[in-house]
Scaffold this motif. Structure first.
Motif, PDB file in Angstrom:
ATOM      1  N   UNK A 117     -23.848   0.039  -8.417  1.00  0.00           N
ATOM      2  CA  UNK A 117     -25.104   0.845  -8.383  1.00  0.00           C
ATOM      3  C   UNK A 117     -25.174   1.355  -7.074  1.00  0.00           C
ATOM      4  N   UNK A 118     -25.308   0.246  -6.055  1.00  0.00           N
ATOM      5  CA  UNK A 118     -25.554   0.610  -4.668  1.00  0.00           C
ATOM      6  C   UNK A 118     -24.408   1.434  -3.934  1.00  0.00           C
ATOM      7  N   UNK A 119     -23.361   1.326  -4.452  1.00  0.00           N
ATOM      8  CA  UNK A 119     -22.256   2.071  -3.830  1.00  0.00           C
ATOM      9  C   UNK A 119     -22.217   3.713  -4.262  1.00  0.00           C
ATOM     10  N   UNK A 120     -22.512   3.797  -5.575  1.00  0.00           N
ATOM     11  CA  UNK A 120     -22.749   4.876  -6.074  1.00  0.00           C
ATOM     12  C   UNK A 120     -23.780   5.843  -5.499  1.00  0.00           C
ATOM     13  N   UNK A 121     -25.093   5.171  -5.217  1.00  0.00           N
ATOM     14  CA  UNK A 121     -26.210   5.763  -4.932  1.00  0.00           C
ATOM     15  C   UNK A 121     -26.210   5.930  -3.376  1.00  0.00           C
ATOM     16  N   UNK A 122     -25.719   5.076  -2.572  1.00  0.00           N
ATOM     17  CA  UNK A 122     -26.060   5.066  -0.982  1.00  0.00           C
ATOM     18  C   UNK A 122     -24.621   5.609  -0.349  1.00  0.00           C
ATOM     19  N   UNK A 123     -23.333   5.387  -1.042  1.00  0.00           N
ATOM     20  CA  UNK A 123     -22.150   5.821  -0.248  1.00  0.00           C
ATOM     21  C   UNK A 123     -21.651   6.929  -0.902  1.00  0.00           C
ATOM     22  N   UNK A 124     -22.096   7.642  -1.717  1.00  0.00           N
ATOM     23  CA  UNK A 124     -21.456   8.671  -2.614  1.00  0.00           C
ATOM     24  C   UNK A 124     -20.821   9.852  -1.874  1.00  0.00           C
ATOM     25  N   UNK A 125     -21.531  10.071  -0.464  1.00  0.00           N
ATOM     26  CA  UNK A 125     -20.930  11.024   0.182  1.00  0.00           C
ATOM     27  C   UNK A 125     -19.828  10.860   1.089  1.00  0.00           C
TER      28      UNK A 125
END
Length: 199
Positions: free
Chosen positions: A26-34
């Motif tokens: 979830x943190x990867x998808x939310x914070x790093x998505x760009x």
């Protein structure tokens, strides 16, 4: 060290505190998505390997003890991972290594390159979708920026995170400016002879 960069994403996030595999995703998808993505198929084997190597430890936690649990007393346990000192050493070692050459694969640019084979409206539709996506990313990054500047910073890393967010904001600004220019070009281009060549 085998495992690619997935392990360093995991190790880095766990310096913020213990997390389950689901919370890491979830943190990867939310914070790093760009700028980064990881699948469950990459994360869970790596979590198992890092634990085997002694870079992580695990604890079993009841669902009703987890923040925001919606299913108390279900009896199902969640595995949470914590970084060890050896894990921190591995992360620090990777941080000191030279950065690999950045790669870029944007299908939109391939389609733009070959767009003379399709009506301008086709490419403009792709560009419209691209613009909507990057405007949404820009708004999300603005929210991250606002949140980080108003909450406590016990680990002293908010400045580092804000630099990453600023990269995302500036990148999206450039993407949006280019898309606007490309759409204006396509609206004026008209039909290009099918067999025109570029020297």
């Amino acid at each position: 060290m085998a495992g690619g960069k997935t392990r360093y994403v995991i190790l880095g996030l766990l310096t913020e505190g213990p997390l389950s595999g689901y919370e890491i995703k979830r943190r990867i998808d939310l914070r790093f998505q760009f700028f980064w993505s990881e699948s469950y198929g990459q994360l869970y084997p790596e979590l198992k390997q890092l634990t085997h190597l002694g870079l992580l430890t695990t604890t079993d936690t009841l669902p009703d003890t987890l923040p925001g649990s919606r299913n108390p007393g279900s009896g199902r346990r969640s595995v949470r991972y914590a970084i060890t000192e050896a894990g921190r050493d591995a992360l620090r070692s990777w941080l000191s290594e030279p950065v690999e050459k950045e790669g870029i694969r944007l299908e939109l640019l391939l389609k733009m390159y070959f767009s003379r084979e399709a009506p301008p409206e086709t490419m403009q539709a792709h560009l419209h979708t691209f613009v909507q996506s990057h405007r949404a990313q820009f708004l999300l990054l603005d929210r991250f920026h606002e949140e980080l500047t108003r909450i406590p910073d016990p680990d002293g890393n908010h400045g580092d995170i804000l630099q990453v967010i600023e990269f995302g904001r500036m990148s999206n600004t450039a993407y949006l400016a280019w898309a606007e220019q490309a759409m204006a070009y396509l609206s004026q281009r008209g039909t290009i002879p099918q067999h025109s060549t570029i020297p």
